[in-house]
Design a protein around this motif. Structure first.
Motif, mmCIF file in Angstrom:
data_model
loop_
_atom_site.group_PDB
_atom_site.id
_atom_site.type_symbol
_atom_site.label_atom_id
_atom_site.label_comp_id
_atom_site.label_asym_id
_atom_site.label_seq_id
_atom_site.Cartn_x
_atom_site.Cartn_y
_atom_site.Cartn_z
ATOM 1 N N ASP A 1 5.021 48.793 -60.932
ATOM 2 C CA ASP A 1 3.685 48.628 -61.813
ATOM 3 C C ASP A 1 3.696 47.274 -62.637
ATOM 4 O OD1 ASP A 1 1.635 50.067 -63.065
ATOM 5 O OD2 ASP A 1 2.781 49.703 -64.894
ATOM 6 N N GLY A 2 4.778 46.930 -63.264
ATOM 7 C CA GLY A 2 4.843 45.706 -64.139
ATOM 8 C C GLY A 2 4.549 44.504 -63.266
ATOM 9 N N CYS A 3 4.885 44.280 -61.997
ATOM 10 C CA CYS A 3 4.392 43.254 -61.169
ATOM 11 C C CYS A 3 3.183 43.108 -60.776
ATOM 12 C CB CYS A 3 5.222 43.457 -59.782
ATOM 13 S SG CYS A 3 4.834 42.091 -58.637
ATOM 14 N N CYS A 4 2.379 44.406 -60.480
ATOM 15 C CA CYS A 4 1.200 44.376 -60.367
ATOM 16 C C CYS A 4 0.202 44.018 -61.522
ATOM 17 C CB CYS A 4 0.671 45.701 -59.669
ATOM 18 S SG CYS A 4 1.340 46.042 -57.994
ATOM 19 N N LYS A 6 1.221 42.107 -64.006
ATOM 20 C CA LYS A 6 1.367 40.691 -64.386
ATOM 21 C C LYS A 6 0.699 39.831 -63.281
ATOM 22 C CE LYS A 6 4.783 37.222 -65.590
ATOM 23 N NZ LYS A 6 6.536 37.361 -65.793
ATOM 24 N N TYR A 7 0.678 39.951 -61.895
ATOM 25 C CA TYR A 7 0.328 38.946 -60.953
ATOM 26 C C TYR A 7 -0.962 39.532 -60.255
ATOM 27 C CZ TYR A 7 4.761 37.030 -61.758
ATOM 28 O OH TYR A 7 6.162 36.605 -62.345
ATOM 29 N N LYS A 9 -3.670 41.570 -61.453
ATOM 30 C CA LYS A 9 -4.646 42.525 -62.274
ATOM 31 C C LYS A 9 -5.913 42.561 -61.621
ATOM 32 C CE LYS A 9 -3.188 42.198 -66.948
ATOM 33 N NZ LYS A 9 -3.592 41.664 -68.495
ATOM 34 N N TYR A 12 -5.437 45.323 -58.740
ATOM 35 C CA TYR A 12 -4.168 46.180 -59.193
ATOM 36 C C TYR A 12 -4.008 47.387 -58.217
ATOM 37 C CZ TYR A 12 -1.645 49.151 -62.355
ATOM 38 O OH TYR A 12 -0.799 50.317 -62.749
ATOM 39 N N CYS A 15 -2.730 46.739 -54.742
ATOM 40 C CA CYS A 15 -1.347 46.356 -55.163
ATOM 41 C C CYS A 15 -0.530 47.538 -55.397
ATOM 42 C CB CYS A 15 -1.269 45.379 -56.449
ATOM 43 S SG CYS A 15 0.570 44.897 -56.982
#
Length: 321
Positions: A1-4, A6-7, A9, A12, A15
């Motif tokens: 989730d953090g990756c999606c 951050k990179y 949006k 989302y 991702c």
């Protein structure tokens, strides 16, 4: 989730492999000018009737459609936005708004709405000021108008205020009243923002036009002759009375009609003769005005200087004329 977050949006949900169910809260859909629910489908999560797809992390979420509308689509009337967001038929707020063109206030509801006192159509923008009742709308939104006039115009059962306003062009006043309820003799017309001040009586209205004869103005306003005296034709060497010969019990040959509102009028024959026909003997002017026989003074005057003599004010057979 953090990756999606951050990179990705901008994409989302893809991702996250579309595994997100959604919160069921509301976010804005600018293209359709409404708010929708953050859901994957109508049943995911359950009860997501107004789903618009999954919201991205960039979207601001709201607990209800109205809050979303008021925050994100503030230029649209909030009730209309909420109804569109929830697929509801919007009947309007039934509040009142100014109708500048017709000098009145109308209600925010469909013209065909029979529950409104005076339907004026749906207000679609939030910039239009709305008021709880016609009186408040008139006093605030149309404060340059007489409140009584505005409220009467805003009431479909009203026939007018029954007051008077100037008709300077015709030298009279008109009554703010419908033709159907107009008193006999009067000229009626519903007042507008261009009608100016409304007066309680025709006399007060006429007094507001000091360049006119007040008596004549009242007479023209009410349709009742003023019984004032005036000169209709200077060649007649007499005055005429503003009266109705047809309606008189005894026909009065001295009755006439004033056609020029600038005509000067007088309370008596004597005053009319002395002010308007001063070069004519008063007795002669009075007699002519009343349609009677002209009686001369029997006094002497010079009729023709070439004859070198004086003559008497009498007819050819010696009767004064």
């Amino acid at each position: 989730d953090g990756c999606c977050v951050k990179y990705f949006k901008w994409n989302y949900n893809a991702c996250m492999n579309d595994t997100i169910v959604g919160s069921g809260d509301w976010y804005v859909n600018y293209e359709d000018k409404k708010c929708v629910q953050d859901c994957a489908s109508a049943t995911s999560p359950p009860g997501c009737t107004y789903f618009g797809g999954l919201a991205t992390p960039t979207e601001t979420l709201y607990t209800d459609a109205l809050s979303c509308c008021e925050s994100k689509l503030a230029y649209i009337a909030s009730g209309l936005c909420q109804a569109n967001s929830m697929d509801m038929v919007y009947a309007g707020s039934e509040l009142w708004r100014p109708d500048y063109e017709n000098s009145r206030c109308v209600q925010d509801c469909e013209v065909s709405n029979t529950t409104c006192v005076l339907p004026g159509g749906i207000v679609e923008d939030s910039a239009t000021s709305l008021y709880a009742d016609a009186a408040t709308c008139c006093s605030t939104g149309l404060s340059y108008l007489s409140s009584e006039l505005c409220e009467a115009n805003s009431d479909p059962t009203s026939t007018g205020t029954g007051k008077y306003f100037q008709d300077a062009e015709n030298g009279m006043c008109k009554m703010d009243e419908d033709d159907a309820t107009c008193p006999v003799g009067y000229t009626c017309e519903r007042a507008t923002s261009n009608s100016g001040t409304l007066y309680e009586t025709e006399a007060k209205c006429c007094e507001s036009m000091p360049w006119l004869s007040s008596d004549l103005c009242v007479a023209l306003t009410s349709g009742v002759p003023s019984e004032q005296w005036f000169v209709a034709d200077i060649q007649d060497e007499g005055c005429v009375q503003d009266c109705n010969a047809v309606e008189a019990a005894v026909p009065e040959p001295w009755c006439g009609t004033i056609t020029n509102v600038a005509t000067k009028t007088y309370a008596s024959i004597t005053e009319c003769c002395s002010k308007q026909l001063s070069w004519i003997d008063s007795a002669r002017c009075n007699a002519t005005s009343l349609g009677g026989t002209i009686v001369g003074s029997a006094e002497w005057y010079v009729a023709d200087y070439s004859t070198g003599k004086c003559v008497q004010d009498c007819d050819a057979v010696g009767t004064p004329v």
